[in-house]
Design an enzyme around this catalytic site. Structure first.
Site, PDB file in Angstrom:
ATOM      1  N   GLY A  98      55.548  -2.066 -89.225  1.00  0.00           N
ATOM      2  CA  GLY A  98      55.086  -2.037 -87.835  1.00  0.00           C
ATOM      3  C   GLY A  98      56.106  -1.332 -86.946  1.00  0.00           C
ATOM      4  O   GLY A  98      57.030  -0.664 -87.443  1.00  0.00           O
ATOM      5  N   GLU A 481      34.960  17.183 -92.553  1.00  0.00           N
ATOM      6  CA  GLU A 481      35.541  16.369 -93.623  1.00  0.00           C
ATOM      7  C   GLU A 481      36.077  17.255 -94.749  1.00  0.00           C
ATOM      8  O   GLU A 481      37.147  16.986 -95.301  1.00  0.00           O
ATOM      9  CB  GLU A 481      34.468  15.381 -94.128  1.00  0.00           C
ATOM     10  N   GLU A 488      44.741  18.118 -96.112  1.00  0.00           N
ATOM     11  CA  GLU A 488      45.629  16.982 -96.384  1.00  0.00           C
ATOM     12  C   GLU A 488      46.205  16.990 -97.791  1.00  0.00           C
ATOM     13  O   GLU A 488      47.336  16.559 -97.994  1.00  0.00           O
ATOM     14  CB  GLU A 488      44.987  15.652 -95.983  1.00  0.00           C
ATOM     15  N   HIS A 504      32.005  32.451 -80.598  1.00  0.00           N
ATOM     16  CA  HIS A 504      32.674  32.111 -79.337  1.00  0.00           C
ATOM     17  C   HIS A 504      34.191  32.046 -79.505  1.00  0.00           C
ATOM     18  O   HIS A 504      34.876  31.475 -78.661  1.00  0.00           O
ATOM     19  CB  HIS A 504      32.132  30.788 -78.801  1.00  0.00           C
ATOM     20  N   LYS A 603      48.423   5.852 -96.590  1.00  0.00           N
ATOM     21  CA  LYS A 603      47.039   5.430 -96.830  1.00  0.00           C
ATOM     22  C   LYS A 603      46.520   4.571 -95.694  1.00  0.00           C
ATOM     23  O   LYS A 603      45.429   4.756 -95.204  1.00  0.00           O
ATOM     24  CB  LYS A 603      46.969   4.665 -98.163  1.00  0.00           C
TER      25      LYS A 603
HETATM   26  C1  AGP Z   1      41.318  10.491 -94.929  1.00  0.00           C
HETATM   27  O1  AGP Z   1      41.375  11.250 -96.061  1.00  0.00           O
HETATM   28  C2  AGP Z   1      42.524  10.045 -94.335  1.00  0.00           C
HETATM   29  N1  AGP Z   1      43.616   9.945 -95.137  1.00  0.00           N
HETATM   30  C3  AGP Z   1      42.503   9.380 -92.980  1.00  0.00           C
HETATM   31  O2  AGP Z   1      41.962  10.298 -92.100  1.00  0.00           O
HETATM   32  C4  AGP Z   1      41.775   8.018 -92.836  1.00  0.00           C
HETATM   33  O3  AGP Z   1      40.409   8.198 -92.975  1.00  0.00           O
HETATM   34  C5  AGP Z   1      42.136   7.416 -91.463  1.00  0.00           C
HETATM   35  O4  AGP Z   1      43.524   7.172 -91.429  1.00  0.00           O
HETATM   36  C6  AGP Z   1      41.371   6.161 -91.161  1.00  0.00           C
HETATM   37  O5  AGP Z   1      41.636   5.150 -92.081  1.00  0.00           O
HETATM   38  P1  AGP Z   1      40.717   3.854 -92.174  1.00  0.00           P
HETATM   39  O6  AGP Z   1      39.364   4.315 -92.633  1.00  0.00           O
HETATM   40  O7  AGP Z   1      41.399   2.972 -93.188  1.00  0.00           O
HETATM   41  O8  AGP Z   1      40.649   3.260 -90.822  1.00  0.00           O
END
Ligand code: AGP
Length: 608
Positions: A98, A481, A488, A504, A603
């Site tokens: 945190g 996506e 990423e 545009h 993650k």
């Molecule tokens: C997706 O590939 C990501 N690593 C990231 O955008 C993720 O979706 C985002 O951090 C949201 O996470 P959550 O769905 O656990 O809230």
């Protein structure tokens, strides 16, 4: 993001701490550390993988029956050994997840008191603060409770003390933390997967809880000392589900698990003839039926799922819908309407921005809330009136794949339920839609069979530095996506545009070095999209088109076309994202990047 494991047991806990950290590696981290009590406080830290920490422990023969361990994802201070946890003050060691927002003010006070700081972290403030409290409060549990009343921000923390080797004190506010009860002792972790090696009996702490664990017991209190009981829950998480098995990467495994993940998520409608509001919770008919509009709040991939759902909700259920990035919404001055259905979408259910956006919406009087989430015990699920648990199973790869497609399945069900409650779904359409939904897992399997062709395309991408993704309508979020997945994990710069926006501005980027990926199922916008693609070809751009059986497009010079086996109407978004996931995966393999743990990412994003 950061991970915590703590243990007090009738055994050497070092192997448990290390195995727990290995299970948390998927969350993303840049350094790791542990401390054990064994005739003194022994600390090991390393920048890099848990394997290096394990090698140090082996070499130094580190052992002990009480210990705390941590994987750190840098927020305050660079990834380095001096910033790795645990942090020490006197005979006290602390690990923390945190962000402590008032750490600078506390640091100044503590420095004035004579404390010397050896790191740049906010966490070190906690170590010195507890140590300071122990000068007037003899009991460690009481001292930690006193210290956290001075903290502002989010934390899950574990503290142990050299002079008191029989117990560990933990506390939670905003960041997840749970306890594990085993025959040989008691454990704590930020994620259940870290403790499955020793127990399935878990106690989830609430925000504002502090707990003390020892070999023989545990006690939980609120910050003010009032003792509380929390239920013991038997974790349903499958230990196998977090194993890689025969796959090379979790992302690969998770892409190929999608047919099963979707079948599990849709199990409740398996034999049903109609969609029922009860899928979303006991009060769903009232909560959903009384809503005049929908507000979707999420981040990243989950936000993209929300963007697809907006097309469905407005077109099929006829309900106005807006979709906001949670980190923006939480600080924006918006116009609240109590009859808004607030839908939060999250794989982890612990994303700090999504949780804060939900709290903000509730504070504005919007109490019709729903969580679409993959983790039943998560914070998000506990804070909404309604919930739908996607059954994707644990998603370990940082790049979200099966969570996304199962979120879409849940959002389509939500659309049908709201449409029905609003009198927009006749019985014939309902039956037809349910049949289509039940066929989705098989349809996704057929798309996965295209992997060899996609793998060949990946070779053509690996030398590129940029890529453009195009889509129209509900396939524009799929293009977004696809671009997110590519950037990423392969670090190729990728942008997505609604194809009509090309002229545009972004068309200026197109030349023969710019691959353009088009999501092109045979929907009502296909002819418009084809014109946009001509604009790309005319500027020498190389096109990679994901069409479908009905798209009537084929290969020509500079145009590569891959046809998905069938056209899938409103649900085509669910199918069309799959080849984009596979493309990113194979490009990353060719480039040799760390597929499951891409640089700089975590993650579960539990800090703001
Ligand atoms: C997706 O590939 C990501 N690593 C990231 O955008 C993720 O979706 C985002 O951090 C949201 O996470 P959550 O769905 O656990 O809230």
């Amino acid at each position: 993001m950061c991970g915590i494991v703590a243990a007090v047991a009738d055994r050497n806990v070092v192997p448990v701490l290390l195995e727990g950290l290995r299970k948390l590696e998927y969350r993303g981290y840049d350094s790791a550390g542990l401390a054990v009590l064994n005739g003194g406080l022994h600390r090991l830290r390393s920048v890099g993988r848990v394997a290096e920490l394990a090698a140090q422990a082996e070499e130094k023969k580190t052992s002990g029956e009480a210990g705390i361990a941590h994987t750190r994802w840098a927020t305050h201070g660079a990834p380095s050994e001096r910033n790795a946890h645990p942090h020490i003050s006197g005979g006290l060691a602390v690990v923390h997840n945190g962000i402590i927002e008032n750490h600078e003010a506390l640091r100044q006070q503590l420095q004035a008191d004579g404390y010397l700081f050896t790191s740049d972290t906010d966490t070190e403030v906690i170590a010195h603060l507890v140590e300071k409290k122990l000068r007037t409060i003899t009991d460690l549990f009481d001292a930690v409770r006193a210290a956290i009343t001075d903290l502002q921000g989010a934390y899950a923390l574990a503290v142990m003390r050299e002079s008191d080797p029989t117990r560990i004190v933990v506390a939670r506010e905003g960041s997840p933390l749970l306890l594990g009860i085993a025959e040989d002792g008691h454990y704590a972790a930020s994620d259940a997967s870290a403790l499955l090696q020793v127990t399935r009996n878990m106690v989830y702490l609430e925000n504002g809880d502090c707990a003390e664990i020892s070999r023989s017991g545990l006690r939980i209190s609120r910050v003010d000392g009032t003792l509380v009981e929390r239920p013991v829950i038997e974790s349903q998480l499958s230990a196998d589900a977090v194993e890689l098995g025969t796959y090379s990467h979790y992302m690969q495994k998770e892409i190929f698990e999608q047919p099963d993940a979707l079948a599990n998520t849709l199990e409740m409608v398996g034999a049903a003839r109609s969609v029922q509001p009860g899928l979303f919770g006991a009060d769903a008919a009232e909560v959903l039926g009384g809503a005049r509009q929908v507000l979707i709040l999420a981040c990243g991939t989950s936000w993209h799922a929300g963007l697809v759902a907006r097309y469905w909700l407005e077109a099929i259920a006829g309900i106005p819908c807006s979709v906001e990035i949670a980190s923006e919404y939480r600080y924006r001055q918006s116009v609240p309407d109590a009859d808004t259905l607030v839908v939060t979408i999250s794989q982890s259910g612990e994303t700090a921005d999504t949780l804060a956006a939900l709290q903000h919406a509730k504070s504005l009087g919007m109490l019709r809330t729903l969580a679409i989430c993959n983790v039943p015990e998560s914070s998000l699920v506990r804070e909404t009136a309604l919930r739908f648990i996607t059954r994707a199973g644990p998603e370990i790869g940082v790049a979200s794949t099966k969570a996304f497609t199962t979120q879409l399945a849940a959002l389509y069900l939500l659309t049908l339920v709201i449409a029905k409650l609003r009198g927009k779904l006749d019985a014939e359409t309902e039956t037809r839609e349910l049949i289509a939904l039940r066929h989705v897992p098989a349809a996704v399997q057929r798309v996965l069979d295209l992997e060899p062709e996609i793998k060949a395309w990946a070779q053509l991408f690996s030398a590129k530095h940029h890529a453009l993704f195009l889509g129209r309508g509900r396939h524009y979020p799929i293009a977004l996506e696809g671009a997110l997945k590519l950037k990423e994990i392969s670090y190729i710069h990728a942008e997505a545009y609604p194809a009509g926006e090309l002229k545009h501005g972004p068309l200026a980027l197109v030349d023969k070095e710019m691959p353009v990926i088009a999501v092109a199922p045979n929907d009502t916008l296909l002819e418009k999209l084809k014109s946009n693609l001509q604009e790309v070809r005319a500027r020498g751009g190389e096109l990679f088109v994901f069409a479908d059986a009905d798209s009537e497009m084929s290969d020509s010079e500079g145009v590569h076309v891959l046809r998905l086996p069938e056209h899938y109407g409103a649900l085509s978004a669910l199918l069309h994202v799959v080849p984009l996931q596979l493309l990113s995966y194979h490009v990353a393999l060719v480039k040799g990047t760390d597929v499951d743990k891409p640089r700089n990412l975590a993650k579960s994003v539990t800090v703001e």
